[in-house]
Design an enzyme around this catalytic site. Sequence first.
Site, PDB file in Angstrom:
ATOM      1  N   GLY A   8       0.933  -1.049  -0.034  1.00 24.74           N
ATOM      2  CA  GLY A   8      -0.048  -0.155   0.165  1.00 24.74           C
ATOM      3  C   GLY A   8       0.815   1.037  -0.210  1.00 24.74           C
ATOM      4  N   ALA A  10       1.707   3.050  -2.213  1.00 26.62           N
ATOM      5  CA  ALA A  10       1.375   4.352  -3.343  1.00 26.62           C
ATOM      6  C   ALA A  10       0.852   5.495  -2.734  1.00 26.62           C
ATOM      7  CB  ALA A  10       0.799   3.642  -4.330  1.00 26.62           C
ATOM      8  N   GLY A  12      -1.555   7.430   0.854  1.00 26.55           N
ATOM      9  CA  GLY A  12      -2.040   7.537   2.233  1.00 26.55           C
ATOM     10  C   GLY A  12      -0.998   7.172   3.286  1.00 26.55           C
ATOM     11  N   ASP A  32       2.242  -2.173  -4.459  1.00 22.53           N
ATOM     12  CA  ASP A  32       0.910  -1.832  -4.493  1.00 22.53           C
ATOM     13  C   ASP A  32       0.303  -2.427  -5.618  1.00 22.53           C
ATOM     14  OD1 ASP A  32      -0.372   0.876  -2.814  1.00 22.53           O
ATOM     15  OD2 ASP A  32      -1.543   0.310  -4.527  1.00 22.53           O
ATOM     16  N   ASP A  41      -1.458  -7.714  -6.808  1.00 20.54           N
ATOM     17  CA  ASP A  41      -2.672  -7.762  -6.160  1.00 20.54           C
ATOM     18  C   ASP A  41      -2.975  -8.495  -5.256  1.00 20.54           C
ATOM     19  OD1 ASP A  41      -5.456  -7.942  -5.635  1.00 20.54           O
ATOM     20  OD2 ASP A  41      -6.264  -8.300  -7.417  1.00 20.54           O
ATOM     21  N   GLY A  71      -4.901  -1.892   1.963  1.00 24.65           N
ATOM     22  CA  GLY A  71      -6.166  -2.159   2.510  1.00 24.65           C
ATOM     23  C   GLY A  71      -7.350  -1.530   1.669  1.00 24.65           C
ATOM     24  N   TYR A 159     -14.949  -5.293   7.190  1.00 30.26           N
ATOM     25  CA  TYR A 159     -13.923  -4.394   7.188  1.00 30.26           C
ATOM     26  C   TYR A 159     -13.396  -4.533   8.788  1.00 30.26           C
ATOM     27  CZ  TYR A 159     -10.672  -0.323   7.669  1.00 30.26           C
ATOM     28  OH  TYR A 159      -9.530   0.475   7.724  1.00 30.26           O
TER      29      TYR A 159
HETATM   30  P1  NAD Z   1      -5.152   4.734   0.760  1.00 26.23           P
HETATM   31  O1  NAD Z   1      -6.393   4.208   0.037  1.00 26.23           O
HETATM   32  O2  NAD Z   1      -4.593   5.876   0.509  1.00 26.23           O
HETATM   33  O3  NAD Z   1      -3.952   3.518   0.520  1.00 26.23           O
HETATM   34  C1  NAD Z   1      -4.243   1.991   0.424  1.00 26.23           C
HETATM   35  C2  NAD Z   1      -3.309   1.502  -0.585  1.00 26.23           C
HETATM   36  O4  NAD Z   1      -3.460   0.116  -0.630  1.00 26.23           O
HETATM   37  C3  NAD Z   1      -3.540   2.315  -2.003  1.00 26.23           C
HETATM   38  O5  NAD Z   1      -2.422   2.875  -2.493  1.00 26.23           O
HETATM   39  C4  NAD Z   1      -4.003   1.108  -2.740  1.00 26.23           C
HETATM   40  O6  NAD Z   1      -3.578   1.380  -4.234  1.00 26.23           O
HETATM   41  C5  NAD Z   1      -3.454  -0.145  -2.265  1.00 26.23           C
HETATM   42  N1  NAD Z   1      -4.181  -1.162  -2.603  1.00 26.23           N
HETATM   43  C6  NAD Z   1      -5.765  -1.172  -2.769  1.00 26.23           C
HETATM   44  N2  NAD Z   1      -5.955  -2.387  -3.271  1.00 26.23           N
HETATM   45  C7  NAD Z   1      -4.879  -3.339  -3.334  1.00 26.23           C
HETATM   46  C8  NAD Z   1      -4.765  -4.461  -3.835  1.00 26.23           C
HETATM   47  N3  NAD Z   1      -5.565  -5.413  -4.222  1.00 26.23           N
HETATM   48  N4  NAD Z   1      -3.142  -4.831  -3.710  1.00 26.23           N
HETATM   49  C9  NAD Z   1      -2.322  -4.097  -3.595  1.00 26.23           C
HETATM   50  N5  NAD Z   1      -2.567  -2.892  -2.930  1.00 26.23           N
HETATM   51  C10 NAD Z   1      -3.851  -2.407  -2.941  1.00 26.23           C
HETATM   52  O7  NAD Z   1      -5.758   4.258   2.321  1.00 26.23           O
HETATM   53  P2  NAD Z   1      -5.066   4.449   3.871  1.00 26.23           P
HETATM   54  O8  NAD Z   1      -5.991   5.137   4.526  1.00 26.23           O
HETATM   55  O9  NAD Z   1      -3.521   4.955   3.746  1.00 26.23           O
HETATM   56  O10 NAD Z   1      -5.007   2.906   4.501  1.00 26.23           O
HETATM   57  C11 NAD Z   1      -3.879   2.213   4.572  1.00 26.23           C
HETATM   58  C12 NAD Z   1      -4.254   1.044   5.669  1.00 26.23           C
HETATM   59  O11 NAD Z   1      -4.797   1.830   6.890  1.00 26.23           O
HETATM   60  C13 NAD Z   1      -5.363   0.213   5.369  1.00 26.23           C
HETATM   61  O12 NAD Z   1      -5.155  -1.040   5.533  1.00 26.23           O
HETATM   62  C14 NAD Z   1      -6.663   0.890   5.894  1.00 26.23           C
HETATM   63  O13 NAD Z   1      -7.640  -0.047   6.378  1.00 26.23           O
HETATM   64  C15 NAD Z   1      -5.923   1.374   7.294  1.00 26.23           C
HETATM   65  N6  NAD Z   1      -6.634   2.356   8.132  1.00 26.23           N
HETATM   66  C16 NAD Z   1      -6.993   3.384   7.517  1.00 26.23           C
HETATM   67  C17 NAD Z   1      -7.950   4.361   8.185  1.00 26.23           C
HETATM   68  C18 NAD Z   1      -8.217   5.743   7.531  1.00 26.23           C
HETATM   69  O14 NAD Z   1      -9.374   6.399   8.197  1.00 26.23           O
HETATM   70  N7  NAD Z   1      -7.621   6.413   6.467  1.00 26.23           N
HETATM   71  C19 NAD Z   1      -8.331   4.159   9.325  1.00 26.23           C
HETATM   72  C20 NAD Z   1      -7.926   2.955   9.996  1.00 26.23           C
HETATM   73  C21 NAD Z   1      -7.114   1.963   9.332  1.00 26.23           C
END
Ligand code: NAD
Length: 272
Positions: A8, A10, A12, A32, A41, A71, A159
């Site tokens: 992940g 790329a 966040g 990613d 994937d 995620g 989730y």
């Molecule tokens: P984000 O969408 O910015 O980053 C998620 C990354 O996962 C993206 O780069 C996406 O391309 C990649 N991804 C999606 N599907 C994929 C796949 N099938 N194979 C490989 N990569 C894949 O989101 P984020 O908020 O940075 O999430 C990072 C983690 O933090 C996640 O596990 C999320 O569940 C967790 N999280 C986020 C929050 C929030 O509020 N943002 C809260 C709690 C937990």
Amino acid sequence: MKTIAITGAASGIGAATAKQLESEGHRVIGVDIQKADITADLSTPDGRSQAVDQILEKSGGQLDGFVPCAGLSALPDRPPSLVVSLNYFGSIEMIAGLREALAKSGEASVVGISSNSTTSTPGLPLELVELLATGDEEAARALADKIGAADENGWVMGYPSSKMALARWIRTQSVRDEWIGQGINLNAVAPGKTETALLEEGRAHPIMGQHIDAFPVPVGRSGRAEEIASLICFLLGPNARFIVGSVFFIDGGTDAEFRANDFPSPMPTPPI
Ligand code: NAD
């Protein structure tokens, strides 16, 4: 200089973690589904095994840290089976696949990404959490979709269930000889509402958006990816070697507001 793999990477939290580690002089191998050193994937067993092979190749078979950050959130039109496959199996199978490379470091750390949705989702189905813990991906996918179709809020459940199962897996495995006995510290962070593409996607959805806006955050704002990354980087670092099997809530106070007295809770009295 350490070598740390991040999925992940790329976007966040993963991207912010990669940026901080690189600024500290470490080497990051990003994975990613798009725009990364390794594209795979991670919702599929094949994608995970290809990603593991490529991380091993790029790292020379030795890793100092791993952060499975990829995620997906729950959305009413997203299959819960996809969410549990990526969030749970996409984390634990990657961690397990990299175990030998992490053991070679002598002082390695893994930081899983759980969520405060684990303790703030009423009616979270423990039967799904327990099925995930058995490792039967096909059965867990089927149950997640069944729960998703069962009532109007069922689509949410994949989730928090995936994130609770991940936190439990990390705590259970962390104290075993194959992990801590090999110098591999396993911990997790449990972020709350954090401004990333994942949160934006949820906000843009008419049903999910209402849930997100209604979620209380005592500190008065949502989190920044860099704040979560700072905690992850600390847990990857040399001053965190005494931290094993912990789950750190980093959520502006949401968990404390909902469940102040649920943790710490006493050990049950053993039967006489
Ligand atoms: P984000 O969408 O910015 O980053 C998620 C990354 O996962 C993206 O780069 C996406 O391309 C990649 N991804 C999606 N599907 C994929 C796949 N099938 N194979 C490989 N990569 C894949 O989101 P984020 O908020 O940075 O999430 C990072 C983690 O933090 C996640 O596990 C999320 O569940 C967790 N999280 C986020 C929050 C929030 O509020 N943002 C809260 C709690 C937990």
